[in-house]
Design an enzyme around this catalytic site. Structure first.
Site, PDB file in Angstrom:
ATOM      1  N   ALA A 239     -57.480  -3.924 -12.202  1.00 43.79           N
ATOM      2  CA  ALA A 239     -58.698  -3.217 -12.587  1.00 43.79           C
ATOM      3  C   ALA A 239     -59.831  -4.228 -12.551  1.00 43.79           C
ATOM      4  CB  ALA A 239     -58.563  -2.594 -13.978  1.00 43.79           C
ATOM      5  N   SER A 240     -61.048  -3.734 -12.362  1.00 40.23           N
ATOM      6  CA  SER A 240     -62.169  -4.646 -12.130  1.00 40.23           C
ATOM      7  C   SER A 240     -62.651  -5.361 -13.378  1.00 40.23           C
ATOM      8  CB  SER A 240     -63.346  -3.871 -11.506  1.00 40.23           C
ATOM      9  OG  SER A 240     -62.965  -3.335 -10.255  1.00 40.23           O
TER      10      SER A 240
END
Length: 209
Positions: free
Chosen positions: A9-10
Site C-alpha cells: 500500500a502507498s
C-alpha cells in the site's frame, strides 16, 4: 518452486494486507502453498522498497511472485520499470497477478517451449499494464496539483492538517536528547519534518529564555 506473495500500500494509513485473503484464495484454488508474505507501505512509483527486494533476494529460479494487481508491483517510470524487470528476469521469477489472466498458467510448470512462450506473452502484458499503472499515477498527481492550484487561487487551500499528536511526541523525543536517526526509525517521519519541528522547538525555547 516456491510462491511468494507481495502486498503493498502507498501510505501507512492504508492497509497493505487488504488483498491477503484474495491472494490466499487464488493460491488455494491452484494448489499453491504461499511460502512467505512480504508486506510494506511504500510508493509503487519508487524503487526504494525493501520488502520487494528482500522477496527477490529470497527467490530461486522458477519461483512465483504473486501480486493482486500489476500496479502493486510497479507504478514506476520507464527507466525504473526496466531496472525492476531486469532484476526479476535475472532471478528467473514468474510474476503472477490476479488482474493478468495470461499469467495464471505460469503458476503451473510445463515443458520448456510452453514456459518460454508464456513468459514472452506475459512479459509483453506486464509491460503494458506497468505503463498503464504509471499513466494512472501521473494523471492522479496532475489532477491533485490542479485541484490544489485552484484551491489556492480561491483562497481555500490550507494544506494537510498537522498531526499534532505525533508532532508533540517527536518534540518530546527531541527534548529528551534522542538522536534524529532513532526518532525517524521510531516514528516514520521525514527528516524535513524533523528539521522543521527542531527549529520550532528552538524558537520556543529562545522566546521563553
Amino acid at each position: 518452486m516456491h510462491t511468494r506473495a507481495y502486498l503493498r500500500a502507498s501510505t501507512k494509513e492504508q492497509d497493505a494486507n487488504r488483498a491477503r485473503e484474495d491472494l490466499q484464495s487464488f493460491a488455494n484454488d491452484r494448489g499453491l502453498k504461499v511460502a512467505s508474505w512480504y508486506v510494506e507501505n511504500e510508493s509503487g512509483a519508487s524503487l526504494a522498497r525493501p520488502e520487494l527486494f528482500r522477496l527477490l533476494s529470497d527467490c530461486h529460479p522458477g519461483d512465483i511472485l504473486l501480486v493482486e494487481q500489476v500496479d502493486r508491483l510497479s507504478r514506476l517510470d520507464a527507466d525504473g520499470w526496466s531496472k525492476l524487470k531486469a532484476e526479476i528476469t535475472a532471478k528467473r521469477v514468474r510474476v503472477v497477478a490476479l488482474d493478468l489472466p495470461t499469467s495464471y498458467q505460469l503458476a503451473n510448470s510445463g515443458d520448456d517451449f510452453t514456459s518460454r512462450m508464456l513468459d514472452a506473452i506475459n512479459g509483453m502484458m506486464l509491460d503494458m499494464l506497468a505503463a498503464i499503472a504509471r499513466k494512472d499515477y501521473e494523471d492522479r498527481r496532475r489532477r491533485q496539483r490542479q485541484g490544489i492550484d485552484a484551491a489556492k487561487a480561491d483562497g481555500r487551500y490550507r494544506g494537510r492538517p498537522e498531526d499534532t499528536k505525533r508532532n508533540d511526541a517527536i518534540i518530546s523525543m527531541l527534548n529528551s536528547g534522542q538522536s534524529w536517526n532513532s526518532i525517524v526509525s521510531a516514528t516514520g517521519c521525514s527528516r524535513s519534518t524533523l528539521s522543521r519541528l527542531a527549529k520550532r522547538t528552538a524558537q520556543v525555547m529562545s522566546a521563553s529564555s
